[in-house]
Write an enzyme that holds these catalytic residues in place. Structure first.
Site, short mmCIF file in Angstrom:
data_model
loop_
_atom_site.label_atom_id
_atom_site.label_comp_id
_atom_site.label_asym_id
_atom_site.label_seq_id
_atom_site.Cartn_x
_atom_site.Cartn_y
_atom_site.Cartn_z
N LYS A 45 0.89 -1.16 0.00
CA LYS A 45 0.00 0.00 0.00
C LYS A 45 0.94 1.22 0.00
O LYS A 45 1.24 1.79 1.05
CB LYS A 45 -0.92 -0.05 1.23
CG LYS A 45 -2.08 0.92 1.15
CD LYS A 45 -3.11 0.63 2.23
CE LYS A 45 -4.07 1.78 2.42
NZ LYS A 45 -4.92 2.10 1.28
N1 PMP Z 1 -7.66 -1.21 -3.02
C1 PMP Z 1 -7.19 0.04 -2.83
C2 PMP Z 1 -6.49 0.72 -3.95
C3 PMP Z 1 -7.35 0.66 -1.58
O1 PMP Z 1 -6.88 1.90 -1.38
C4 PMP Z 1 -8.03 -0.01 -0.55
C5 PMP Z 1 -8.21 0.65 0.79
N2 PMP Z 1 -7.10 0.40 1.61
C6 PMP Z 1 -8.53 -1.30 -0.81
C7 PMP Z 1 -8.32 -1.86 -2.06
C8 PMP Z 1 -9.27 -2.07 0.25
O2 PMP Z 1 -8.39 -2.45 1.28
P1 PMP Z 1 -8.89 -2.61 2.77
O3 PMP Z 1 -10.17 -3.37 2.72
O4 PMP Z 1 -7.79 -3.38 3.42
O5 PMP Z 1 -9.07 -1.27 3.32
#
Ligand code: PMP
Length: 298
Positions: free
Chosen positions: A159
């Site tokens: 991320k």
């Molecule tokens: N994809 C992207 C590009 C994101 O920014 C997020 C949010 N973090 C997600 C998917 C979903 O991830 P999560 O459920 O862990 O928040």
């Protein structure tokens, strides 16, 4: 509506081991991360004073940093503890937590071996990620132009701030055209995800979602797959092509900020906000908000 800028708020931010007054949590202009994108972050929600899936997020932050060739100088347990401290210091009951780790200003240029790794954690009150009315009716998504990159092109499992460059461009393009968000395809032309959330489709009572092989396997995505299975629903993770969207009756996106949000339209394709989506929205709300769910039930 005037919104107080994020650098001028009240409260406390944890930075490199200390709780600082909000406005004192600063970085210098010549910070490697600002110039070269050497930063990774997390987004977490606080429900009833507790950070949902905190340790999974802290572990992902560690893994994201490894993907960018750096090591966070705090353990997962230390990050968990600091995150709870920030929530307490800001007296948050429901809110959002943003840990970020980045390369500092000790070295400039592409090479950054001598930079110090910093970690900060901020937390604030944050309501619905999408306009509540749009959330009720279902979001309208445009189809983005940029493609989520091949895992040989970028550290797609991290991320990382840099990976959001194309997301911001696509979100802006979509908003300018009157949409709420954009659906992004991947380097092969397959359906990937929204700009900050994963995506699911429903046909004949079965959930279909793209295999997360070049984008985040969201913590919410995995949680919702578990909730769907508890309801006895079948979930198929597979490669999905955009033309297939014509065959689906329901669609929703999942993410920490987005939670479970129905989608009513993607480019030329239309979906209804149906029972399966509504049930999973309420299952998710009950899971993250056990106190309110118990109170409502009683
Ligand atoms: N994809 C992207 C590009 C994101 O920014 C997020 C949010 N973090 C997600 C998917 C979903 O991830 P999560 O459920 O862990 O928040």
């Amino acid at each position: 509506m005037t919104v107080t800028p994020y650098d001028k708020r009240e409260g406390f931010i944890w930075m490199n081991g200390e709780l600082l007054p909000w406005c004192d949590a600063r970085v210098h202009l010549l910070t490697h991360a600002l110039h070269y994108g050497s930063a990774v972050f997390e987004g977490e929600r606080v429900y009833d004073g507790e950070i949902f899936k905190l340790t999974e997020h802290s572990m992902r932050l560690h893994e994201s940093a490894k993907g960018l060739d750096f090591e966070i100088p705090f353990s997962v347990a230390e990050i968990d503890k600091a995150s709870r401290e920030v929530v307490r210091a800001n007296k948050l009951v429901d809110g959002y937590v943003r840990p970020i780790a980045w390369r500092g200003s000790e070295q400039m240029g592409v090479a950054a071996q001598a930079t110090k790794i910093n970690l900060a954690i901020a937390a604030w009150d944050w309501g619905s990620y999408f306009d509540p009315a749009a959330r009720q009716k279902g979001l309208r998504l445009a189809i983005g132009h940029y493609l989520r990159p091949d895992p040989r092109t970028a550290p797609v499992k991290s991320k990382a701030t840099g990976l959001y460059m194309i997301c911001t461009i696509e979100k802006h393009r979509a908003e300018r055209a009157g949409y709420n968000d954009a659906l992004m395809l991947d380097w092969r032309g397959q359906i990937a995800e929204a700009t900050g959330a994963n995506i699911f489709f429903i046909k004949d009572g079965v959930l279909h979602t793209p295999l997360p092989d070049c984008f985040l396997d969201g913590i919410t995505r995995r949680t919702v797959i578990g909730l769907a299975k508890q309801r006895g629903l079948k979930v198929i993770e597979r490669a999905m092509m955009p033309e297939e969207m014509a065959e689906f009756s329901e669609c929703f996106i999942t993410g920490t900020a987005a939670e479970v949000t129905p989608v009513s339209e993607i480019g030329p394709y239309k979906f209804k906000v149906g029972d399966i989506t509504r049930n999973l929205m309420s299952d998710y709300a009950a899971l993250v908000h056990p106190v309110k769910a118990v109170a409502a039930a009683g």
